[in-house]
Structures are given as structure tokens and as C-alpha cells.
Design a protein around this motif. Structure first.
Motif, PDB file in Angstrom:
ATOM      1  N   THR A 201       0.808  -1.223   0.000  1.00  0.00           N
ATOM      2  CA  THR A 201       0.000   0.000   0.000  1.00  0.00           C
ATOM      3  C   THR A 201       0.840   1.271   0.000  1.00  0.00           C
ATOM      4  N   ALA A 202       1.788   1.392   0.923  1.00  0.00           N
ATOM      5  CA  ALA A 202       2.557   2.633   1.023  1.00  0.00           C
ATOM      6  C   ALA A 202       3.405   2.859  -0.225  1.00  0.00           C
ATOM      7  N   THR A 203       3.879   1.779  -0.848  1.00  0.00           N
ATOM      8  CA  THR A 203       4.659   1.927  -2.076  1.00  0.00           C
ATOM      9  C   THR A 203       3.760   2.388  -3.222  1.00  0.00           C
ATOM     10  N   ILE A 204       2.549   1.857  -3.287  1.00  0.00           N
ATOM     11  CA  ILE A 204       1.586   2.328  -4.289  1.00  0.00           C
ATOM     12  C   ILE A 204       1.281   3.804  -4.072  1.00  0.00           C
ATOM     13  N   PHE A 205       1.066   4.199  -2.825  1.00  0.00           N
ATOM     14  CA  PHE A 205       0.734   5.589  -2.525  1.00  0.00           C
ATOM     15  C   PHE A 205       1.923   6.525  -2.781  1.00  0.00           C
ATOM     16  N   ALA A 206       3.150   6.008  -2.719  1.00  0.00           N
ATOM     17  CA  ALA A 206       4.294   6.830  -3.109  1.00  0.00           C
ATOM     18  C   ALA A 206       4.197   7.170  -4.597  1.00  0.00           C
ATOM     19  N   TRP A 207       3.873   6.168  -5.409  1.00  0.00           N
ATOM     20  CA  TRP A 207       3.700   6.404  -6.849  1.00  0.00           C
ATOM     21  C   TRP A 207       2.531   7.347  -7.126  1.00  0.00           C
ATOM     22  N   THR A 208       1.395   7.124  -6.470  1.00  0.00           N
ATOM     23  CA  THR A 208       0.241   7.984  -6.739  1.00  0.00           C
ATOM     24  C   THR A 208       0.495   9.416  -6.285  1.00  0.00           C
ATOM     25  N   GLY A 209       1.205   9.573  -5.160  1.00  0.00           N
ATOM     26  CA  GLY A 209       1.529  10.919  -4.710  1.00  0.00           C
ATOM     27  C   GLY A 209       2.389  11.661  -5.715  1.00  0.00           C
ATOM     28  N   ALA A 210       3.381  10.960  -6.270  1.00  0.00           N
ATOM     29  CA  ALA A 210       4.264  11.587  -7.247  1.00  0.00           C
ATOM     30  C   ALA A 210       3.521  11.887  -8.548  1.00  0.00           C
ATOM     31  N   LEU A 211       2.697  10.957  -9.011  1.00  0.00           N
ATOM     32  CA  LEU A 211       1.930  11.186 -10.244  1.00  0.00           C
ATOM     33  C   LEU A 211       0.946  12.342 -10.070  1.00  0.00           C
ATOM     34  N   ARG A 212       0.304  12.404  -8.907  1.00  0.00           N
ATOM     35  CA  ARG A 212      -0.637  13.496  -8.654  1.00  0.00           C
ATOM     36  C   ARG A 212       0.086  14.841  -8.652  1.00  0.00           C
ATOM     37  N   ARG A 213       1.219  14.887  -7.974  1.00  0.00           N
ATOM     38  CA  ARG A 213       1.981  16.136  -7.909  1.00  0.00           C
ATOM     39  C   ARG A 213       2.459  16.557  -9.290  1.00  0.00           C
ATOM     40  N   ARG A 214       2.936  15.590 -10.082  1.00  0.00           N
ATOM     41  CA  ARG A 214       3.364  15.897 -11.448  1.00  0.00           C
ATOM     42  C   ARG A 214       2.190  16.422 -12.271  1.00  0.00           C
ATOM     43  N   GLY A 215       1.038  15.795 -12.095  1.00  0.00           N
ATOM     44  CA  GLY A 215      -0.151  16.246 -12.814  1.00  0.00           C
ATOM     45  C   GLY A 215      -0.589  17.641 -12.419  1.00  0.00           C
ATOM     46  N   GLN A 216      -0.478  17.956 -11.121  1.00  0.00           N
ATOM     47  CA  GLN A 216      -0.846  19.290 -10.658  1.00  0.00           C
ATOM     48  C   GLN A 216       0.111  20.351 -11.208  1.00  0.00           C
ATOM     49  N   LEU A 217       1.402  20.054 -11.199  1.00  0.00           N
ATOM     50  CA  LEU A 217       2.386  21.022 -11.681  1.00  0.00           C
ATOM     51  C   LEU A 217       2.287  21.238 -13.187  1.00  0.00           C
ATOM     52  N   ASP A 218       1.940  20.160 -13.923  1.00  0.00           N
ATOM     53  CA  ASP A 218       1.962  20.219 -15.383  1.00  0.00           C
ATOM     54  C   ASP A 218       0.576  20.394 -15.991  1.00  0.00           C
ATOM     55  N   ASP A 219      -0.426  20.659 -15.141  1.00  0.00           N
ATOM     56  CA  ASP A 219      -1.799  20.859 -15.609  1.00  0.00           C
ATOM     57  C   ASP A 219      -2.280  19.654 -16.415  1.00  0.00           C
ATOM     58  N   LEU A 220      -2.215  18.486 -15.777  1.00  0.00           N
ATOM     59  CA  LEU A 220      -2.656  17.233 -16.395  1.00  0.00           C
ATOM     60  C   LEU A 220      -3.738  16.612 -15.510  1.00  0.00           C
ATOM     61  N   PRO A 221      -4.991  17.071 -15.629  1.00  0.00           N
ATOM     62  CA  PRO A 221      -6.046  16.575 -14.740  1.00  0.00           C
ATOM     63  C   PRO A 221      -6.281  15.074 -14.861  1.00  0.00           C
ATOM     64  N   ASP A 222      -6.061  14.500 -16.041  1.00  0.00           N
ATOM     65  CA  ASP A 222      -6.250  13.058 -16.194  1.00  0.00           C
ATOM     66  C   ASP A 222      -5.240  12.280 -15.356  1.00  0.00           C
ATOM     67  N   LEU A 223      -4.030  12.796 -15.234  1.00  0.00           N
ATOM     68  CA  LEU A 223      -3.016  12.139 -14.419  1.00  0.00           C
ATOM     69  C   LEU A 223      -3.370  12.234 -12.939  1.00  0.00           C
ATOM     70  N   VAL A 224      -3.868  13.402 -12.531  1.00  0.00           N
ATOM     71  CA  VAL A 224      -4.323  13.576 -11.143  1.00  0.00           C
ATOM     72  C   VAL A 224      -5.475  12.615 -10.855  1.00  0.00           C
ATOM     73  N   SER A 225      -6.424  12.513 -11.778  1.00  0.00           N
ATOM     74  CA  SER A 225      -7.571  11.626 -11.601  1.00  0.00           C
ATOM     75  C   SER A 225      -7.133  10.168 -11.523  1.00  0.00           C
ATOM     76  N   PHE A 226      -6.180   9.786 -12.365  1.00  0.00           N
ATOM     77  CA  PHE A 226      -5.693   8.404 -12.341  1.00  0.00           C
ATOM     78  C   PHE A 226      -5.094   8.061 -10.981  1.00  0.00           C
ATOM     79  N   ALA A 227      -4.316   8.974 -10.407  1.00  0.00           N
ATOM     80  CA  ALA A 227      -3.726   8.722  -9.093  1.00  0.00           C
ATOM     81  C   ALA A 227      -4.809   8.442  -8.057  1.00  0.00           C
ATOM     82  N   GLY A 228      -5.891   9.214  -8.101  1.00  0.00           N
ATOM     83  CA  GLY A 228      -6.998   8.984  -7.176  1.00  0.00           C
ATOM     84  C   GLY A 228      -7.669   7.642  -7.395  1.00  0.00           C
ATOM     85  N   LYS A 229      -7.817   7.237  -8.649  1.00  0.00           N
ATOM     86  CA  LYS A 229      -8.465   5.952  -8.947  1.00  0.00           C
ATOM     87  C   LYS A 229      -7.616   4.780  -8.474  1.00  0.00           C
TER      88      LYS A 229
END
Length: 409
Positions: free
Chosen positions: A327-355
Motif C-alpha cells: 500500500t505505502a509503495t503504491i501511494f508513493a507512486w500515486t503521490g508523485a503522479l498526482r503532484r506531477r499532474g498538478q504542476l503540469d496541468d494534467l487533470p487526467d493524471l491527477v484523476s488516475f492517481a486517485g483511482k
């Protein structure tokens, strides 16, 4: 469905042992089918750190400053036993310590909660976030062992030429010494990060140290917190109904155990290292604890709080399939993907991290649990203990359903 595009790579830091096994599966089965994953890869496995004389760790930290977002797998911190096991040329320092020193940030560690898990502390109802100062103390200390009587002194020579000397101890025989330091710049950056995080998450902020004993070292931390609060943050805290207070660390431990949770607990480097593991274990499992390192310039590194799960790796190497919690390793990936999506204006990437996070949590809520969590469930909650492969397969199937529903809209 078309894969989600990325604009800027993540810094990817691979690691060791069982978490390295999980790392590859998470990438291949949970992320790459849906994301056109772009990473700048650094192998922080212990063998490669030895081959590069640990330069790879410094390179990965510098890349994090350059690209802004990193995700890190758990790594081995070597000792003499590990040196022999891996035939290392040297006992290399903690890679986390090296990265923290380069980024000079604050590590925020918070538990991932599930409604059916019983915290070991019955009164805890809300998460406790441990904010760990990520520079200095014993992690940047120098050490000396002596084998004869003598005098140890602490000397400082300023650029002005002025010198200061203190006697540490006059010993009658063999002794061991340690010299540690911190900087005003790093302490102030830590303090501001803690206040800002508390404001962003709308939580009270506690800070604890031992300034009654360490009047100068710990006292400097307390002075910085008190001054920053009074001069910069008090009005904003008051406007949100939030509270900041300082108390000695022994009193803080007692207060934490009696609290309901729901606050940020700021601690010096070593204290934060110890107490974050205590908080994680009391909430359920170290594998359910996220860790985010935030530097003053905004660079962010995501990782799991736990280690490389060595005992499980030995069993895996012997042909078994251990019940390892990813779980924590998965959440490390989702946290990084979400942050990258927020910085780069990629809402689909942010949404994927949540899913992906939802798929992980819903799988556990349905009762498919690794062994570390199965022993913690409330009576009457049905569960099935699964190994790491079965757990990741169940998450993968649930994620696929979520992604299909998106593509069918």
C-alpha cells in the motif's frame, strides 16, 4: 483506451529487496497500462550504490531539485552485517539521509486509515502527521572512538578569526564522541514548512524537543518556532481557529497517547524518525504510512515510510510468496503522479492517481488483506489473507474496472 500523456519525467529511484520486487510489479501492472510513464531512472540498489561509490544517490537528489518531483523505493541503510552480506567496499551512509541533506526539506509522514482497523491507541480517531526535520542531527554527525585517557573539545573558528572552545569531557579511559550540527537556514525552513502544512491541512501544530536539557541546540529550534509563529503565522492560525503550542518531548509523548489525533507533530530529525514509526505501528502497520519530503524550493519526493521488508525478501528468494503489503509503495507512486499532474496541468493524471488509491483501499475494505493487517481487523469483519501477488492482482482488476468506466463515458 489511449494512455495518459506526461510532459515532464518523474525522478524514479529504485531500491532494494522485497520492495524492489513490488516496485516493478506496480509499474508494469498498475501504472504502465494506463500512463505513458516518463521517468528519469536512478538505481539506488545497494550494489549499484557501491559500484558508483554512492554518487548515484547524489545524482538522484540533484535530479529531484531539477525536475521537481521524485518517487523513491525503500533502500537498505548499510551496517557491518550488510557490508559483509553484499560485499561492499564501504559502509555507505543512509541514502535517505543523503537525499534529505541535498534537498534540506521536511518529511511529512501520515497514516493511511481504514475504518475497520483498530488503532493500538483506542482514543485515536484522526490521523497524526509527523513532520520530521530532514537535515542534521546525528544523520550528519561525525563520530570518534578513543582508546586512552584524554580531553575532548569542541572548537569553532569563525571567518572573522574569532575562536570559541568548549570542553566536552575529560575521560579516564576509552570513550566515544559524537559531534552534530544544524543550521539556522535549515531550521527556519523546517519551521515555515510545518506552519504552512498545518494551515494547508487545517490542523493544529505541536512542536516538542528537550530545551530544558539541550538549552542551546534544542533551544534554537524552540526560539525559531516561537518567533515565526508570533511574527508571521499567529493571525492566520487564529483566523482558522487553529492552535500552535510547544511542550517538552516527554510530555508530548504522553499527550499524544491521550489525544484523539488530528494534528501535525513537528519533531527534530532523530525524534521524527523514531516517533513516525511508533505512530505508524500504532495506527496499524508501517506499510500504511506515507512519507513526503518537501524542500524549501518546492521539490517533492514521495516514498513509503517502511524499509525493504528483508524477512519477506529472504522467503521470496527461497521460492515462497510472502504476504507483503504494497500500500505505502503504491501511494508513493500515486503521490508523485498526482503532484506531477498538478504542476503540469494534467487533470487526467491527477484523476488516475486517485483511482489507483481508491482501487487499493476498496480491495482492502472488501477483506482481501495482507497478514500485517489481517491481525488488526475488528471482530466480525470478514477477511482473507492474501500474498503480495494476489493482493496486487485484485487491485489491478479493480483499477481496470474503474478505467473502463471512464473510457466508456
Amino acid at each position: 483506451m489511449e494512455k495518459i500523456k506526461m510532459k515532464v519525467p518523474l525522478v524514479e529511484m529504485d531500491g532494494d529487496e522485497m520492495t524492489r520486487v513490488l516496485w516493478q510489479i506496480i509499474k508494469d501492472e498498475l501504472i504502465k497500462p494506463y500512463v505513458d510513464l516518463k521517468t528519469e531512472y536512478y538505481d539506488l540498489g545497494l550494489g549499484h550504490r557501491d559500484e558508483t561509490r554512492d554518487q548515484v544517490t547524489v545524482d538522484a537528489a540533484n535530479a529531484t531539485e531539477r525536475l521537481g518531483v521524485a518517487v523513491k523505493c525503500a533502500t537498505i541503510t548499510a551496517n557491518r552485517h550488510r557490508q559483509e552480506e553484499y560485499h561492499l567496499s564501504e559502509i555507505w551512509p543512509s541514502p535517505n539521509g543523503t537525499i534529505r541533506a541535498v534537498l534540506d526539506g521536511t518529511a511529512f509522514r501520515a497514516p493511511i486509515l481504514l475504518p475497520f482497523l483498530r488503532p493500538a491507541v483506542p482514543g485515536w480517531e484522526k490521523p497524526i502527521t509527523v513532520a520530521r526535520h530532514a537535515y542534521g542531527d546525528m544523520y550528519k554527525a561525525v563520530e570518534l572512538v578513543t582508546d586512552e585517557p584524554g580531553i575532548a573539545t569542541l572548537n569553532f573558528k569563525g571567518h572573522s578569526g574569532r575562536e570559541q572552545t568548549l570542553t566536552i569531557a575529560q575521560t579516564k579511559g576509552s570513550a566515544v564522541f559524537q559531534g552534530q550540527h544544524n543550521t539556522e537556514t535549515s531550521i527556519r525552513a523546517f519551521v515555515r514548512s510545518c506552519f504552512q502544512y498545518a494551515l494547508d491541512t487545517k490542523q493544529d501544530l505541536w512542536f516538542s524537543a528537550k530545551d530544558t536539557i539541550s538549552k542551546e541546540y534544542d533551544g534554537e529550534f524552540r526560539r525559531a518556532f516561537d518567533e515565526e509563529f508570533a511574527n508571521t503565522y499567529k493571525e492566520r492560525f487564529d483566523a482558522l481557529g487553529l492552535h500552535y503550542f510547544y511542550t517538552l518531548i516527554d510530555d508530548a509523548v504522553s499527550r499524544v497517547m491521550r489525544s484523539k489525533g488530528g494534528f501535525v507533530w513537528a519533531l527534530k530529525n532523530y525524534d521524527g524518525d523514531v516517533m513516525s514509526d511508533m505512530v505508524a505501528a500504532a495506527f496499524g502497520s508501517l506499510a500504511m504510512m506515507t512519507s513526503v519530503l518537501m524542500s524549501p524550493d518546492g521539490s517533492t519526493e514521495f516514498e513509503a515510510s517502511h524499509g525493504t521488508v528483508t524477512r519477506h525478501f529472504y522467503r521470496y528468494r527461497a521460492g515462497e510468496k510472502p504476504s507483503t503489503n504494497s500500500t505505502a509503495t503504491i501511494f508513493a507512486w500515486t503521490g508523485a503522479l498526482r503532484r506531477r499532474g498538478q504542476l503540469d496541468d494534467l487533470p487526467d493524471l491527477v484523476s488516475f492517481a486517485g483511482k489507483l488509491e481508491s482501487a487499493c483501499l476498496e480491495t482492502m475494505k472488501d477483506g482481501l488483506l495482507t497478514g500485517d493487517l489481517a491481525v488488526l481487523v475488528d471482530e466480525g469483519h470478514r477477511c482473507q489473507i492474501v500474498n503480495y501477488e494476489e493482493s496486487l492482482l485484485a487491485i489491478s482488476k479493480r483499477l481496470a474496472e474503474k478505467m473502463r468506466s471512464v473510457s466508456n463515458r
